[in-house]
Structure formats: structure tokens, C-alpha cells
Design a protein around this motif. Structure first.
Motif, PDB file in Angstrom:
ATOM      1  N   ILE A  25       0.847  -1.200   0.000  1.00  0.00           N
ATOM      2  CA  ILE A  25       0.000   0.000   0.000  1.00  0.00           C
ATOM      3  C   ILE A  25       0.881   1.247   0.000  1.00  0.00           C
ATOM      4  O   ILE A  25       0.615   2.208  -0.736  1.00  0.00           O
ATOM      5  CB  ILE A  25      -0.941   0.013   1.229  1.00  0.00           C
ATOM      6  N   SER A  26       1.926   1.241   0.814  1.00  0.00           N
ATOM      7  CA  SER A  26       2.803   2.410   0.944  1.00  0.00           C
ATOM      8  C   SER A  26       3.479   2.766  -0.372  1.00  0.00           C
ATOM      9  O   SER A  26       3.599   3.945  -0.711  1.00  0.00           O
ATOM     10  CB  SER A  26       3.852   2.163   2.025  1.00  0.00           C
ATOM     11  N   VAL A  27       3.913   1.768  -1.111  1.00  0.00           N
ATOM     12  CA  VAL A  27       4.540   2.014  -2.411  1.00  0.00           C
ATOM     13  C   VAL A  27       3.546   2.741  -3.329  1.00  0.00           C
ATOM     14  O   VAL A  27       3.893   3.734  -3.987  1.00  0.00           O
ATOM     15  CB  VAL A  27       5.029   0.686  -3.046  1.00  0.00           C
ATOM     16  N   LYS A  28       2.301   2.282  -3.346  1.00  0.00           N
ATOM     17  CA  LYS A  28       1.278   2.909  -4.189  1.00  0.00           C
ATOM     18  C   LYS A  28       0.959   4.331  -3.722  1.00  0.00           C
ATOM     19  O   LYS A  28       0.821   5.246  -4.539  1.00  0.00           O
ATOM     20  CB  LYS A  28       0.000   2.054  -4.184  1.00  0.00           C
ATOM     21  N   LEU A  29       0.845   4.529  -2.409  1.00  0.00           N
ATOM     22  CA  LEU A  29       0.546   5.864  -1.889  1.00  0.00           C
ATOM     23  C   LEU A  29       1.679   6.840  -2.193  1.00  0.00           C
ATOM     24  O   LEU A  29       1.424   8.001  -2.548  1.00  0.00           O
ATOM     25  CB  LEU A  29       0.279   5.817  -0.385  1.00  0.00           C
ATOM     26  N   ASN A  30       2.922   6.399  -2.064  1.00  0.00           N
ATOM     27  CA  ASN A  30       4.058   7.268  -2.390  1.00  0.00           C
ATOM     28  C   ASN A  30       4.056   7.634  -3.870  1.00  0.00           C
ATOM     29  O   ASN A  30       4.329   8.784  -4.230  1.00  0.00           O
ATOM     30  CB  ASN A  30       5.379   6.610  -1.991  1.00  0.00           C
ATOM     31  N   LYS A  31       3.717   6.685  -4.717  1.00  0.00           N
ATOM     32  CA  LYS A  31       3.654   6.941  -6.158  1.00  0.00           C
ATOM     33  C   LYS A  31       2.539   7.933  -6.469  1.00  0.00           C
ATOM     34  O   LYS A  31       2.725   8.874  -7.238  1.00  0.00           O
ATOM     35  CB  LYS A  31       3.413   5.627  -6.899  1.00  0.00           C
ATOM     36  N   ASP A  32       1.375   7.752  -5.856  1.00  0.00           N
ATOM     37  CA  ASP A  32       0.202   8.567  -6.174  1.00  0.00           C
ATOM     38  C   ASP A  32       0.164   9.909  -5.447  1.00  0.00           C
ATOM     39  O   ASP A  32      -0.424  10.868  -5.948  1.00  0.00           O
ATOM     40  CB  ASP A  32      -1.081   7.792  -5.857  1.00  0.00           C
ATOM     41  N   PHE A  33       0.768   9.999  -4.256  1.00  0.00           N
ATOM     42  CA  PHE A  33       0.634  11.206  -3.440  1.00  0.00           C
ATOM     43  C   PHE A  33       1.948  11.796  -2.948  1.00  0.00           C
ATOM     44  O   PHE A  33       1.933  12.820  -2.265  1.00  0.00           O
ATOM     45  CB  PHE A  33      -0.247  10.919  -2.213  1.00  0.00           C
ATOM     46  N   GLY A  34       3.080  11.183  -3.265  1.00  0.00           N
ATOM     47  CA  GLY A  34       4.369  11.654  -2.763  1.00  0.00           C
ATOM     48  C   GLY A  34       4.698  13.078  -3.156  1.00  0.00           C
ATOM     49  O   GLY A  34       5.417  13.774  -2.460  1.00  0.00           O
ATOM     50  N   HIS A  35       4.141  13.542  -4.276  1.00  0.00           N
ATOM     51  CA  HIS A  35       4.409  14.904  -4.771  1.00  0.00           C
ATOM     52  C   HIS A  35       3.358  15.906  -4.299  1.00  0.00           C
ATOM     53  O   HIS A  35       3.428  17.084  -4.620  1.00  0.00           O
ATOM     54  CB  HIS A  35       4.459  14.874  -6.300  1.00  0.00           C
ATOM     55  N   LYS A  36       2.373  15.441  -3.538  1.00  0.00           N
ATOM     56  CA  LYS A  36       1.320  16.308  -3.013  1.00  0.00           C
ATOM     57  C   LYS A  36       1.522  16.448  -1.505  1.00  0.00           C
ATOM     58  O   LYS A  36       2.467  15.889  -0.957  1.00  0.00           O
ATOM     59  CB  LYS A  36      -0.047  15.706  -3.315  1.00  0.00           C
ATOM     60  N   ARG A  37       0.660  17.173  -0.840  1.00  0.00           N
ATOM     61  CA  ARG A  37       0.732  17.271   0.623  1.00  0.00           C
ATOM     62  C   ARG A  37      -0.625  16.850   1.191  1.00  0.00           C
ATOM     63  O   ARG A  37      -1.431  17.681   1.607  1.00  0.00           O
ATOM     64  CB  ARG A  37       1.090  18.681   1.062  1.00  0.00           C
ATOM     65  N   PRO A  38      -0.887  15.533   1.230  1.00  0.00           N
ATOM     66  CA  PRO A  38      -2.196  15.065   1.683  1.00  0.00           C
ATOM     67  C   PRO A  38      -2.349  15.149   3.202  1.00  0.00           C
ATOM     68  O   PRO A  38      -1.373  15.290   3.929  1.00  0.00           O
ATOM     69  CB  PRO A  38      -2.213  13.602   1.239  1.00  0.00           C
ATOM     70  N   VAL A  39      -3.600  15.051   3.613  1.00  0.00           N
ATOM     71  CA  VAL A  39      -3.913  14.890   5.022  1.00  0.00           C
ATOM     72  C   VAL A  39      -4.341  13.443   5.198  1.00  0.00           C
ATOM     73  O   VAL A  39      -5.306  12.983   4.579  1.00  0.00           O
ATOM     74  CB  VAL A  39      -5.066  15.813   5.474  1.00  0.00           C
ATOM     75  N   PHE A  40      -3.592  12.702   5.997  1.00  0.00           N
ATOM     76  CA  PHE A  40      -4.002  11.347   6.348  1.00  0.00           C
ATOM     77  C   PHE A  40      -5.015  11.472   7.478  1.00  0.00           C
ATOM     78  O   PHE A  40      -4.763  12.173   8.459  1.00  0.00           O
ATOM     79  CB  PHE A  40      -2.801  10.508   6.804  1.00  0.00           C
TER      80      PHE A  40
END
Length: 175
Positions: A25-40
Motif C-alpha cells: 500500500i505504501s509504495v502505491k501511496l508514495n507513487k500517487d501522493f508523494g508529490h502532493k501534501r495530503p492529510v491522512f
């Protein structure tokens, strides 16, 4: 074998299997959101261990907040979801990553969907460690799933039976 209150549970999912699912899951989240600043946004109490592991593996900038919802008594859902601790952060226009320990009936997701729409988030994605497809009858999409499991009552890794078992590092199913 472990006993919590009056019920016995047997080992079901190892800590290693859980960590492998979290890593995927972390690999996918980093790919999809690593360049953004999401709120978990973690859903308490169950997601605290999962949220911690996901956040530790996120390589970009991010914020974290929590909501606390409740719908279980013992091993059964009441069908009624109550907000026990609401949002304390402005989320208007933000990208939110909702962290759930488990999605079964989907009742909690429906309530959180209302909360996030009212908060006017830009978009949100649902991430769950465990997913019970045979129990899920709602139409809110779940974008990231760690493991699909049968509709059995489980404890451990944040999940509890009447307050006990959250601290277990592996998952047990009711015997």
C-alpha cells in the motif's frame, strides 16, 4: 490460542503478512501522493497501528488527523455509527487519505463520506488494511486494499473485542 473476555481466538494473519500488505500500500501511496501534501485521516480507535505504519513509510510532506467513530458492541455491529471525536482540522480543498483498519459493512464509511463532503475536501481516497467483500454493501469506492478476508470476526493489530486485543501484533480469528 488466546482468550479475550469470554471468547477464544486462534492465529490467523501473521505480523509478516500484515507488514507486507502495508509495504505494498505504501509504495502505491508514495507513487500517487508523494508529490502532493495530503492529510491522512485515521479512523480511531482501530486504525492507530495501521496509520502509524503508513505514515512512517510516506516519503512526501503530509499531515495527520483523526476521527473517532463507534458502531460495535462486543462482536456485532449495532448498525448505527456515532461520531465520538470529530474533525479538528480545516480540510476544505485538501486531498485526504482516509485510513481504515477494516471495511466490513461500510456504515462507518458512509458517515465519514458525509463528514468529508460537508468539509468540502477536494478529493479523498479510502485505504483499508482489511476488507471483507462479502460484508460490504455500500457504493463508496475503496482505492487501496491491504488484504481481502472472509467475513469472520478478527482481533489484533488495532482491532479489538470489547476493548481487548488491539495491542496484538498479529491478527487472530474467533475460534
Amino acid at each position: 490460542m488466546i482468550k479475550l473476555h469470554d471468547l477464544e481466538f486462534e492465529p490467523y494473519i501473521s505480523e509478516e503478512e500484515i507488514m507486507m500488505a502495508i509495504e505494498e500500500i505504501s509504495v502505491k501511496l508514495n507513487k500517487d501522493f508523494g508529490h502532493k501534501r495530503p492529510v491522512f485521516l485515521g479512523v480511531l480507535n482501530g486504525s492507530f497501528m495501521f496509520a502509524s505504519e503508513i505514515i512512517k513509510r510516506f516519503s512526501g510532506d503530509c499531515e495527520i488527523s483523526f476521527v473517532k467513530m463507534g458502531s460495535y458492541e462486543g462482536t456485532e455491529t449495532t448498525g448505527e455509527v456515532k461520531t465520538l471525536l470529530g474533525l479538528n482540522q480545516e480540510l476544505k480543498g485538501r486531498q485526504v487519505i482516509l485510513l481504515e483498519d477494516i471495511v466490513d459493512t461500510g456504515n462507518t464509511l458512509v458517515e465519514i463520506d458525509k463528514i468529508l463532503k460537508k468539509a468540502e475536501v477536494e478529493d479523498y481516497k479510502v485505504v483499508t488494511l482489511f476488507y471483507k467483500p462479502e460484508a460490504y454493501k455500500k457504493n463508496i469506492p475503496i482505492q487501496y486494499i491491504g488484504m481481502e478476508i472472509p467475513n469472520k470476526f478478527i482481533v489484533g493489530f488495532g482491532l479489538d473485542y470489547d476493548g481487548l486485543g488491539r495491542n496484538l501484533t498479529q491478527v487472530y480469528k474467533r475460534k
